[in-house]
Scaffold this active site. Sequence first.
Site, mmCIF file in Angstrom:
data_model
loop_
_atom_site.group_PDB
_atom_site.id
_atom_site.type_symbol
_atom_site.label_atom_id
_atom_site.label_comp_id
_atom_site.label_asym_id
_atom_site.label_seq_id
_atom_site.Cartn_x
_atom_site.Cartn_y
_atom_site.Cartn_z
ATOM 1 N N HIS A 303 66.226 56.028 14.039
ATOM 2 C CA HIS A 303 64.944 56.290 13.385
ATOM 3 C C HIS A 303 64.475 54.973 12.769
ATOM 4 C CE1 HIS A 303 62.001 57.826 10.537
ATOM 5 N NE2 HIS A 303 62.139 59.043 11.017
ATOM 6 N N TYR A 361 56.325 68.860 5.694
ATOM 7 C CA TYR A 361 56.987 67.559 5.847
ATOM 8 C C TYR A 361 58.409 67.798 6.332
ATOM 9 C CZ TYR A 361 58.837 62.939 4.649
ATOM 10 O OH TYR A 361 59.440 61.712 4.689
ATOM 11 N N HIS A 376 59.466 58.610 -5.732
ATOM 12 C CA HIS A 376 60.817 58.061 -5.698
ATOM 13 C C HIS A 376 60.687 56.573 -6.020
ATOM 14 C CE1 HIS A 376 61.132 61.571 -2.802
ATOM 15 N NE2 HIS A 376 61.879 61.905 -3.833
ATOM 16 N N HIS A 382 67.099 58.941 -2.460
ATOM 17 C CA HIS A 382 66.396 60.133 -2.013
ATOM 18 C C HIS A 382 66.630 60.323 -0.519
ATOM 19 C CE1 HIS A 382 63.689 56.666 -1.797
ATOM 20 N NE2 HIS A 382 63.041 57.268 -0.823
#
Length: 450
Positions: A303, A361, A376, A382
């Site tokens: 990713h 999301y 954040h 997170h």
Amino acid sequence: MTKQTRMNIAPSLAGPHEGYMPGFGNDFETEALPDALPQGMNSPQKCNYGLYGEQLTGTAFTAPSHQNERTWCYRIRPSVKHSARYEKIDMPYWKSAPNVDPDVISLGQYRWDPVPHTDEKLTFVTGMRTMTTAGDVNTQVGMATHVYLATETMEDDYFFSADSEILVVPQDGVLRFYTELGILDVAPQEIAIIPRGLLYRVEVVEGPARGFVCENYGQKFELPGRGPIGANCMANRRDFKSPVAAWEDREVPSTVTIKWCGQFHKTHINQSPLDVVAWHGNYAPVKYDLTTYCPVGSILFDHPDPSIFTVLTAPSGQPGTANIDFVLFRERWMVMEDTFRPPWYHKNIMSELMGNIYGQYDAKPQGFIPGGVSLHNMMIPHGPDNDAFEKASNTELGPEKLDNTMSFMFETRFPQHITAFAANEAPLQDDYMSCWDDIEKKFDGTPGKK
């Protein structure tokens, strides 16, 4: 050269306008009356129609040519006639950096439900509710984030910010920005950028309206460099639209409010200040349809960093480190093999404020709803909640389309300090951090265990 009729009727009655000019950072020219725009020069001894020539400069005079921005305006009255003695006014919910409240703790992970609509009479300006601030407005560094609530149109009431350009992200309702340089209609799934120093008023076309605002104190937003991606994809210049010229010649008692170094001042004038009949230059408001953003991502494994989804960036003095990035997470295909596909767990030098425009999301399918906000801050960990982690870790992988989703991020190199409104009045989810409580230890030392 495009042409546009004048806005010579009440704002709530104004009809459709003629369109936009495509391009980002282009040098435009547009006139609302024939031959109102001088040719071959900027400041003739006498302008046609008895207009006044005036320059609006958005950068230092000596900024490099590829960054230099200015627009020449040909108007019924010069701006000095749209200004009188100013009186300081109070805007208690619109805060500017530095705004560090000793009774508010900005350390931690925060998430809010949508700020609710209200029956209170609020314009785009009086309905601004600051969530976070970063940097220092006095040194033109950093930003602020806001939620706006708007229930009524600004009638004969105008505004401009000397502190910042503003990036507007509607989430509910439709707004029409009447600016000195023309008209922008902005709806959910679109954004608008209003330059520093440009006068405007806002009509609520469909309301009540709610959305998000990023107030940029620093260098202007620009398109990010694509590097090896090349000339296409992400946000393309042709999809940005600037307004054609439109003007008002209305002699009615009016007010102008200015935001200057974090303070608000109001003056009273006797006419509409939106009296620019023609203009040319590259310092202009712009709108952009977020559905034209072409995402780029991994097509084999892993990713990529969220920076791959940057729509606009406002640079700082440090190469590669933004004062602000505006990042969009929209519908897209996920095809990576043997890969944990949602955003991974991480800590980041940047501070991230996210907003949900519509849909779900993928990293947090529960709790982050349309109109909601999360924060954040720098180096605060997170990532996905347990349900998202388990699903992504165990699902059978194949091509999958993330559909019905559009969220964004205002990311900055500076810590974002939450305001008293965000801490005490906005609908804070006190249990947000518990979304990670049921993450389990899986390690037991067994070789090859997954």
